[in-house]
Design an enzyme around this catalytic site. Structure first.
Site, PDB file in Angstrom:
ATOM      1  N   ASP A  67     -19.538 -28.190  25.838  1.00 59.39           N
ATOM      2  CA  ASP A  67     -20.261 -27.449  26.876  1.00 59.39           C
ATOM      3  C   ASP A  67     -20.351 -25.953  26.586  1.00 59.39           C
ATOM      4  O   ASP A  67     -19.680 -25.445  25.687  1.00 59.39           O
ATOM      5  CB  ASP A  67     -19.589 -27.680  28.244  1.00 59.39           C
ATOM      6  CG  ASP A  67     -18.061 -27.558  28.177  1.00 59.39           C
ATOM      7  OD1 ASP A  67     -17.545 -26.984  27.202  1.00 59.39           O
ATOM      8  OD2 ASP A  67     -17.390 -28.030  29.107  1.00 59.39           O
ATOM      9  N   ASP A 136     -10.012 -30.663  38.776  1.00 61.67           N
ATOM     10  CA  ASP A 136     -10.732 -31.588  39.663  1.00 61.67           C
ATOM     11  C   ASP A 136     -11.128 -32.882  38.953  1.00 61.67           C
ATOM     12  O   ASP A 136     -11.916 -33.662  39.478  1.00 61.67           O
ATOM     13  CB  ASP A 136     -11.973 -30.896  40.256  1.00 61.67           C
ATOM     14  CG  ASP A 136     -12.955 -30.443  39.182  1.00 61.67           C
ATOM     15  OD1 ASP A 136     -12.705 -30.687  37.975  1.00 61.67           O
ATOM     16  OD2 ASP A 136     -13.994 -29.848  39.538  1.00 61.67           O
ATOM     17  N   HIS A 138     -12.662 -33.063  35.957  1.00 59.69           N
ATOM     18  CA  HIS A 138     -13.848 -33.009  35.100  1.00 59.69           C
ATOM     19  C   HIS A 138     -13.494 -33.157  33.625  1.00 59.69           C
ATOM     20  O   HIS A 138     -12.400 -32.807  33.191  1.00 59.69           O
ATOM     21  CB  HIS A 138     -14.702 -31.754  35.357  1.00 59.69           C
ATOM     22  CG  HIS A 138     -14.132 -30.445  34.913  1.00 59.69           C
ATOM     23  ND1 HIS A 138     -14.134 -29.325  35.719  1.00 59.69           N
ATOM     24  CD2 HIS A 138     -13.567 -30.044  33.754  1.00 59.69           C
ATOM     25  CE1 HIS A 138     -13.608 -28.305  35.055  1.00 59.69           C
ATOM     26  NE2 HIS A 138     -13.248 -28.719  33.870  1.00 59.69           N
ATOM     27  N   GLU A 143     -18.587 -32.424  36.611  1.00 57.69           N
ATOM     28  CA  GLU A 143     -17.830 -32.241  37.846  1.00 57.69           C
ATOM     29  C   GLU A 143     -17.841 -33.536  38.663  1.00 57.69           C
ATOM     30  O   GLU A 143     -18.626 -34.444  38.380  1.00 57.69           O
ATOM     31  CB  GLU A 143     -18.475 -31.106  38.654  1.00 57.69           C
ATOM     32  CG  GLU A 143     -18.451 -29.746  37.947  1.00 57.69           C
ATOM     33  CD  GLU A 143     -17.085 -29.070  37.981  1.00 57.69           C
ATOM     34  OE1 GLU A 143     -16.050 -29.760  37.936  1.00 57.69           O
ATOM     35  OE2 GLU A 143     -17.055 -27.822  38.043  1.00 57.69           O
TER      36      GLU A 143
HETATM   37  C1  GLP Z   1     -12.986 -26.072  31.052  1.00 54.16           C
HETATM   38  C2  GLP Z   1     -13.711 -26.937  30.062  1.00 54.16           C
HETATM   39  C3  GLP Z   1     -13.095 -28.316  30.003  1.00 54.16           C
HETATM   40  C4  GLP Z   1     -11.586 -28.228  29.903  1.00 54.16           C
HETATM   41  C5  GLP Z   1     -11.026 -27.495  31.087  1.00 54.16           C
HETATM   42  C6  GLP Z   1      -9.505 -27.456  31.077  1.00 54.16           C
HETATM   43  O1  GLP Z   1     -13.411 -26.292  32.356  1.00 54.16           O
HETATM   44  N1  GLP Z   1     -15.092 -27.044  30.313  1.00 54.16           N
HETATM   45  O2  GLP Z   1     -13.636 -29.019  28.898  1.00 54.16           O
HETATM   46  O3  GLP Z   1     -11.038 -29.517  29.839  1.00 54.16           O
HETATM   47  O4  GLP Z   1     -11.567 -26.192  31.025  1.00 54.16           O
HETATM   48  O5  GLP Z   1      -9.025 -26.170  30.873  1.00 54.16           O
HETATM   49  P1  GLP Z   1      -7.518 -25.798  30.616  1.00 54.16           P
HETATM   50  O6  GLP Z   1      -7.140 -26.467  29.333  1.00 54.16           O
HETATM   51  O7  GLP Z   1      -7.533 -24.320  30.504  1.00 54.16           O
HETATM   52  O8  GLP Z   1      -6.745 -26.321  31.755  1.00 54.16           O
END
Ligand code: GLP
Length: 265
Positions: A67, A136, A138, A143
């Site tokens: 993304d 959440d 995702h 989402e």
């Molecule tokens: C972002 C990314 C996700 C990732 C998430 C988790 O939202 N788009 O792909 O899994 O962060 O982040 P963290 O590893 O900082 O908890």
């Protein structure tokens, strides 16, 4: 689905890095799906170390990130392109031309999503998709209520996600872009192998829902049960709300696939 539980986040990251390294050695032109977020930082650090110290070769590998935010240029400090350059791309022998992220400032975002799907198809599909999980549930930026068959497209980010990702934007959720381009759940499920890395106590409840709850669009990561080869790697903290821990541990100790990784247990 398999769940591997390791004592701490360093060992969980090491298992994931070793799986990626092994896949790359077995198939030098591996098509690797990549994820961002704090959880992934130690994985990329280890891959850089393996490149520098053990000659892990990325020269023929191609990468596709899950993304990218909409509306910020690639050189913005919060962009996922910047993140990937800093943690991996600039530190291994991977030419920029072989690294792909959706272009969040494309003039036609819908055309950009189709182009991204076509590029993945042209590359022969994703061999190994690395994933993290949002608070959440995702995956990528899919989402809650994302269609389980969705393809790369534009999505609005929830307030919870903007809050979670605020540290990359000076700590202010209002500075986090409100929309992103993301591979769809269906795009992710088309990859040949999925590896979900989850660490830290704050992810325990959502991981339990994703792994042991029903498959539901309310928890997009639960769709990974529809994937024929999905492995979840968690540290003790993230695994602390799972009911089947004993069974998962037994399988890791006894399945031949994991024999070479017992030093991490
Ligand atoms: C972002 C990314 C996700 C990732 C998430 C988790 O939202 N788009 O792909 O899994 O962060 O982040 P963290 O590893 O900082 O908890």
């Amino acid at each position: 689905m398999e769940v591997i539980i390791l004592p701490d986040k360093a060992k969980a990251a090491l298992l994931v890095a070793r799986i990626i390294a092994r896949a790359l050695r077995a198939k030098p032109d591996l098509v690797l799906g990549l994820a961002t977020g704090r959880t992934m930082e130690p994985v990329y650090g280890l891959l850089v170390e393996m490149h520098q110290q053990a000659g892990l070769d990325f020269s023929r590998c191609a990468t596709f990130n899950l993304d990218e935010y909409i509306g910020i240029p690639a050189d913005h400090p919060g962009s996922y392109r910047r993140y990937m350059d800093a943690f991996l791309f600039d530190r291994v022998n991977l030419s920029q031309a072989r690294t792909h992220l959706p272009d969040g400032i494309a003039s036609d975002l819908s055309a950009e999503c189709h182009r991204y799907e076509a590029l993945i198809a042209q590359a022969g599909g994703i061999d190994l998709q690395l994933l993290g999980i949002g608070d959440d549930g995702h995956i990528g930026f899919n989402e809650p209520l994302s269609s389980l068959r969705s393809r790369t497209r534009e999505k609005a980010l929830t307030p919870a996600t903007r809050e979670q990702n605020a540290p990359q934007f000076g700590g202010d959720p209002a500075q986090v872009p409100g929309r992103a381009l993301t591979m769809g759940v269906g795009t992710i499920l088309d990859s040949r192998r999925c590896l979900l890395l989850v660490t830290g106590r704050s992810k325990a409840a959502i991981l339990a829902q994703a792994v042991e709850g029903p498959i539901t669009a309310m928890v997009p990561a639960s769709a990974l049960h529809l994937h024929p080869r999905c492995q979840v790697v968690a540290d003790e903290e993230a695994a602390s709300a799972l009911r089947g821990i004993d069974q998962y541990r037994w399988l890791f100790a006894h399945e031949p696939e994991w024999a070479d990784f017992q030093d991490l247990a």
